[in-house]
Design a protein around this motif. Structure first.
Motif, PDB file in Angstrom:
ATOM      1  N   HIS A  44      53.553  46.778  59.354  1.00 16.14           N
ATOM      2  CA  HIS A  44      53.371  45.368  58.951  1.00 16.14           C
ATOM      3  C   HIS A  44      54.505  44.927  57.694  1.00 16.14           C
ATOM      4  CE1 HIS A  44      50.180  42.100  58.423  1.00 16.14           C
ATOM      5  NE2 HIS A  44      51.327  41.801  58.083  1.00 16.14           N
ATOM      6  N   VAL A 108      51.440  45.859  66.544  1.00 14.91           N
ATOM      7  CA  VAL A 108      50.103  45.365  65.916  1.00 14.91           C
ATOM      8  C   VAL A 108      50.512  45.117  64.528  1.00 14.91           C
ATOM      9  CG1 VAL A 108      48.032  46.466  64.803  1.00 14.91           C
ATOM     10  CG2 VAL A 108      48.970  47.410  66.812  1.00 14.91           C
ATOM     11  N   ARG A 112      48.671  41.352  63.647  1.00 16.84           N
ATOM     12  CA  ARG A 112      47.681  41.347  62.123  1.00 16.84           C
ATOM     13  C   ARG A 112      48.134  40.218  61.463  1.00 16.84           C
ATOM     14  NH1 ARG A 112      49.115  45.917  60.554  1.00 16.84           N
ATOM     15  NH2 ARG A 112      47.393  47.214  61.588  1.00 16.84           N
ATOM     16  N   GLU A 113      49.556  39.809  61.404  1.00 14.98           N
ATOM     17  CA  GLU A 113      50.201  38.899  60.536  1.00 14.98           C
ATOM     18  C   GLU A 113      49.358  37.486  60.877  1.00 14.98           C
ATOM     19  OE1 GLU A 113      51.539  36.854  57.659  1.00 14.98           O
ATOM     20  OE2 GLU A 113      52.009  39.074  57.725  1.00 14.98           O
ATOM     21  N   CYS A 159      42.222  40.727  64.780  1.00 16.06           N
ATOM     22  CA  CYS A 159      43.477  41.061  65.519  1.00 16.06           C
ATOM     23  C   CYS A 159      42.855  42.060  66.666  1.00 16.06           C
ATOM     24  CB  CYS A 159      44.424  41.808  64.754  1.00 16.06           C
ATOM     25  SG  CYS A 159      45.682  42.733  65.904  1.00 16.06           S
ATOM     26  N   ASN A 161      43.644  44.873  69.425  1.00 15.23           N
ATOM     27  CA  ASN A 161      44.742  45.784  70.021  1.00 15.23           C
ATOM     28  C   ASN A 161      44.139  46.071  71.200  1.00 15.23           C
ATOM     29  OD1 ASN A 161      46.878  47.633  69.538  1.00 15.23           O
ATOM     30  ND2 ASN A 161      45.488  49.272  69.619  1.00 15.23           N
ATOM     31  N   LEU A 227      40.554  44.875  65.120  1.00 11.10           N
ATOM     32  CA  LEU A 227      40.621  45.362  64.013  1.00 11.10           C
ATOM     33  C   LEU A 227      40.636  44.144  62.812  1.00 11.10           C
ATOM     34  CD1 LEU A 227      44.185  46.950  65.048  1.00 11.10           C
ATOM     35  CD2 LEU A 227      42.016  48.050  65.064  1.00 11.10           C
ATOM     36  N   GLN A 228      39.987  44.820  61.774  1.00 12.34           N
ATOM     37  CA  GLN A 228      39.709  43.668  60.655  1.00 12.34           C
ATOM     38  C   GLN A 228      40.776  43.721  59.361  1.00 12.34           C
ATOM     39  OE1 GLN A 228      35.964  45.220  59.461  1.00 12.34           O
ATOM     40  NE2 GLN A 228      36.773  46.680  58.048  1.00 12.34           N
ATOM     41  N   ILE A 229      41.094  42.752  58.760  1.00 16.96           N
ATOM     42  CA  ILE A 229      41.796  42.589  57.761  1.00 16.96           C
ATOM     43  C   ILE A 229      41.478  43.365  56.598  1.00 16.96           C
ATOM     44  CG2 ILE A 229      43.341  41.117  56.315  1.00 16.96           C
ATOM     45  CD1 ILE A 229      43.861  41.097  59.478  1.00 16.96           C
ATOM     46  N   GLN A 231      40.333  46.400  54.829  1.00 15.87           N
ATOM     47  CA  GLN A 231      40.415  47.796  55.023  1.00 15.87           C
ATOM     48  C   GLN A 231      39.459  48.645  54.264  1.00 15.87           C
ATOM     49  OE1 GLN A 231      44.213  49.608  56.413  1.00 15.87           O
ATOM     50  NE2 GLN A 231      44.964  47.752  55.828  1.00 15.87           N
TER      51      GLN A 231
END
Length: 246
Positions: A44, A108, A112-113, A159, A161, A227-229, A231
């Motif tokens: 990222h 990814v 994610r962005e 997001c 994947n 996927l979560q932002i 973490q």
């Protein structure tokens, strides 16, 4: 009409890009912004305090010279196609992004962005090393994208994947697995005695992977992992507080 922003980490000549554009154009207006060259493994990463040249290749198709995948999505969402995008799709990557590989993956990172901007986003990878055929992956991506667009609010800030094997049996929504690599640093010496180094590694096997993305790909299913932002490891917060680090 829906509007989709496509990016990748394989650059403008990435073999999975054109098949993805063709398929997604069947369901939406497509905008493309990708790195000029190969940018795999950039995660990222973004380019701070650096000007990048953005070049228009054809209608609604741009490249960023020296830009990362995340740079491309930022330029697309904040500048070129501001307030126009319903879905961000990154890919199709030439090999899988499974388990902890999502940390390193530029594919990814680009998706994610989009999720960080509050836009539903998917990262699409072919579940084989250096895939030759991308038509089946592009078709599956289009089918999944179409379903997400119909439930946009549900997928806000998420997001997905996605890894797509050949002749897949179906789709499984599963957590990330763990991949085991034999990692190494290769060394070469030139005629002047100067050393150069290169990271290398070979996939050995998955472990602790029952019902994970690695497991489902091995069994011939498309793997989908949300996927979560954030973490944060919430289960560790109280345990760390008890150590009284301060």
């Amino acid at each position: 009409m829906y509007k989709i922003l496509i990016s990748n980490d394989d650059g403008m000549k990435g073999p999975g890009l054109r098949p993805l554009i063709r398929e997604l154009s069947k369901i939406a207006k497509v905008y493309v912004i990708v790195p000029k060259n190969q940018m795999s493994g950039t995660g990222h990463g973004i380019s701070l305090a650096k000007y990048k040249k953005v070049e228009k290749i054809e209608k609604d198709f741009y490249i960023v010279k020296g830009g990362t995948p995340a740079d491309c999505v930022k330029y697309g969402l904040y500048f070129l196609f501001k307030n126009k995008i319903d879905l961000v799709v990154s890919g199709i990557n030439t090999c899988p992004n499974l388990g902890q590989d999502v940390i390193y993956s530029g594919t990814v990172g680009a998706a994610r962005e989009g999720a960080m901007k509050g836009i539903p986003s998917i990262a699409v990878s072919a579940a084989e090393m250096y895939a030759k055929d991308y038509d089946h992956s592009a078709q599956a991506a289009r089918e999944i994208a179409e379903k997400i667009l119909k439930k946009k609010k549900f997928f806000k800030d998420v997001c997905l994947n996605i890894n797509i094997p050949k002749n897949y049996k179906g789709i499984k929504v599963v957590p990330l697995g763990i991949s085991d690599y034999n990692e190494n640093v290769e060394t070469v010496i030139d005629a002047k005695g100067n050393f150069s180094y290169k990271l290398s590694g070979r996939y050995i096997s998955g472990k602790k992977n029952k019902w994970s993305d690695v497991d489902m790909i091995d069994k011939g299913y498309i793997s989908v992992t949300p996927l979560q932002i954030d973490q944060t490891n919430f289960s560790m917060i109280k345990r760390v507080q008890k150590i009284k680090l301060g």
